[in-house]
Design an enzyme around this catalytic site. Sequence first.
Site, PDB file in Angstrom:
ATOM      1  N   ARG A 181     -11.504   1.002 -11.789  1.00  0.00           N
ATOM      2  CA  ARG A 181     -11.271   0.827  -9.543  1.00  0.00           C
ATOM      3  C   ARG A 181     -12.339   0.176  -9.744  1.00  0.00           C
ATOM      4  O   ARG A 181     -13.470   0.203  -9.580  1.00  0.00           O
ATOM      5  CB  ARG A 181     -10.972   2.315  -9.253  1.00  0.00           C
TER       6      ARG A 181
ATOM      7  N   VAL B 129      -5.545  -0.732   0.796  1.00  0.00           N
ATOM      8  CA  VAL B 129      -5.499   0.488   1.500  1.00  0.00           C
ATOM      9  C   VAL B 129      -5.876   2.128   1.421  1.00  0.00           C
ATOM     10  O   VAL B 129      -6.348   2.061  -0.388  1.00  0.00           O
ATOM     11  CB  VAL B 129      -3.985   1.281   2.378  1.00  0.00           C
TER      12      VAL B 129
ATOM     13  N   CYS C  72       0.482   5.330  -1.793  1.00  0.00           N
ATOM     14  CA  CYS C  72      -0.688   5.149  -1.971  1.00  0.00           C
ATOM     15  C   CYS C  72      -1.195   6.532  -2.119  1.00  0.00           C
ATOM     16  O   CYS C  72      -1.840   7.126  -0.937  1.00  0.00           O
ATOM     17  CB  CYS C  72      -2.237   4.428  -1.883  1.00  0.00           C
TER      18      CYS C  72
ATOM     19  N   ARG D  60     -10.298  -7.024  -4.075  1.00  0.00           N
ATOM     20  CA  ARG D  60      -8.874  -6.719  -3.961  1.00  0.00           C
ATOM     21  C   ARG D  60      -8.733  -5.845  -2.668  1.00  0.00           C
ATOM     22  O   ARG D  60      -9.856  -5.494  -2.156  1.00  0.00           O
ATOM     23  CB  ARG D  60      -8.819  -5.481  -5.012  1.00  0.00           C
TER      24      ARG D  60
ATOM     25  N   GLU E  17     -13.034   3.461   2.407  1.00  0.00           N
ATOM     26  CA  GLU E  17     -12.953   4.432   0.703  1.00  0.00           C
ATOM     27  C   GLU E  17     -12.431   5.951   1.621  1.00  0.00           C
ATOM     28  O   GLU E  17     -12.811   5.944   2.234  1.00  0.00           O
ATOM     29  CB  GLU E  17     -14.395   4.323   0.920  1.00  0.00           C
TER      30      GLU E  17
HETATM   31  N1  LIG Z   1     -11.374   3.680  -3.577  1.00  0.00           N
HETATM   32  C1  LIG Z   1     -10.529   3.200  -2.490  1.00  0.00           C
HETATM   33  C2  LIG Z   1      -9.248   2.931  -3.474  1.00  0.00           C
HETATM   34  C3  LIG Z   1      -7.646   2.721  -2.776  1.00  0.00           C
HETATM   35  C4  LIG Z   1      -6.892   1.696  -3.550  1.00  0.00           C
HETATM   36  O1  LIG Z   1      -7.011   1.775  -4.887  1.00  0.00           O
HETATM   37  N2  LIG Z   1      -5.854   1.560  -3.112  1.00  0.00           N
HETATM   38  C5  LIG Z   1      -5.021   0.234  -3.849  1.00  0.00           C
HETATM   39  C6  LIG Z   1      -3.277   1.538  -3.793  1.00  0.00           C
HETATM   40  S1  LIG Z   1      -3.268   2.737  -4.508  1.00  0.00           S
HETATM   41  C7  LIG Z   1      -4.418  -0.409  -3.133  1.00  0.00           C
HETATM   42  O2  LIG Z   1      -4.622  -0.452  -2.204  1.00  0.00           O
HETATM   43  N3  LIG Z   1      -4.065  -1.698  -4.282  1.00  0.00           N
HETATM   44  C8  LIG Z   1      -4.013  -2.729  -3.806  1.00  0.00           C
HETATM   45  C9  LIG Z   1      -4.395  -4.040  -5.003  1.00  0.00           C
HETATM   46  O3  LIG Z   1      -5.054  -3.778  -5.931  1.00  0.00           O
HETATM   47  O4  LIG Z   1      -3.885  -5.417  -4.649  1.00  0.00           O
HETATM   48  C10 LIG Z   1      -9.993   4.956  -1.515  1.00  0.00           C
HETATM   49  O5  LIG Z   1      -9.965   5.362  -2.176  1.00  0.00           O
HETATM   50  O6  LIG Z   1     -10.510   4.418  -0.903  1.00  0.00           O
END
Ligand SMILES: N[C@@H](CCC(=O)N[C@@H](CS)C(=O)NCC(=O)O)C(=O)O
Length: 369
Positions: free
Chosen positions: A15, A156, A46, A153, A171
């Site tokens: 991640r 959200v 999410c 990326r 975050e």
């Molecule tokens: N570190 C972040 C991770 C957030 C995250 O991974 N969000 C995903 C959705 S579950 C996202 O928006 N992904 C969009 C993408 O990868 O295009 C947090 O905890 O706020």
Amino acid sequence: MSKQWADSKDGAFKRQVSAFKEIISPEHPVYKPAAGRYWLYVSLACPWAHRTLITRVLKGLTSVIGVSVVHWHLDEKGWRLAPAAEAAASIDKKEFYTPSGGITTSSNDASGPVGNISNDSSRLNIDSTFDPINGFNRLSELYYKSEPNYNARFTVPVLWDTETNTIVNNESASIIRTFDSGVFDEFIPTAERDQILKLVPKSLEAEIDEFNAWVYDNVNNGVYKAGFAENPSVYEKEVTNVFAHLDKIEKILKDKYEDLTEEFSGDTEKILSHFFTIGDQLTEADVRLYTTIIRFDPVYVQHFKCNFTTIRDGYPKIHLWLRNLYWNYPAFRETTNFEHIKLHYTRSHTRINPLSITPLGPKPDIRPL
Ligand SMILES: N[C@@H](CCC(=O)N[C@@H](CS)C(=O)NCC(=O)O)C(=O)O
């Protein structure tokens, strides 16, 4: 830009680290606490964004921070919102200040047919809301407006400052600490303020941090590491690890339940009102664990192949803890939307589910208490 999928070299999912990490406080040179100044962009699907929504409600901040909800379908350009110009006329501003940011679908059971809902479905306040602050249709526009050279990326949650037009923080772990810090308390009506719980009380902070750290790596992110693995031995290692840690949580909750049963001589109502992972009050640890466990049976069991057993059949105490939070605490129930959750994963991860058929079960999405 890092990929949503596993790194191709070793087949393991990593991640990305969040880029914006400012903390709102009276001492911050720019980001001072204020009512109506900050805006939260979330996906109801999410689990990381879901933490911020639950905390916003638990901390009494629904009237202080408004919310926009992106469409459940994540496409190649990222998250999207309804076109603002059309939507603005038909929406009451108050809807942005509700627990689910104005999404109106009933969420207790979405295990009915969804095959007729297309990825382009554009039901306002059902599939998504819009952005009344910037009028953007894409989450990416927030990132570019804030940082023109942004090249990671577009994730959200996003906490946005309407005064400087910048992202304060993206975050979730950090956003929920800000919400819990008390900097917004002065904007909450006094009568409500006294009822509000500290989610990370000083006396439990070390224990909460320690719990969060292993739960994050092995459970919250563990299911993703199993589901996004691109080779069988990585998957097998990760899925085994997820269940080893669910076993550990089950044991913690079982011991807790036995202690509470003795303390309250079997009075179920009293037991449940103290039945949490850390200490005997609701804490941030429960919030962070909940968003993974509520998605487990509906999505992670089949979609991420975390299928040694289900929560409902294999983990009686985790199951009881989950239903207690869902049915007895509106902050959890009102921010949980099974339709967004199921449709998002099964329709957006086409590498895992190329035909994008959404499984109907389990029925129901969550059992009664
Ligand atoms: N570190 C972040 C991770 C957030 C995250 O991974 N969000 C995903 C959705 S579950 C996202 O928006 N992904 C969009 C993408 O990868 O295009 C947090 O905890 O706020």
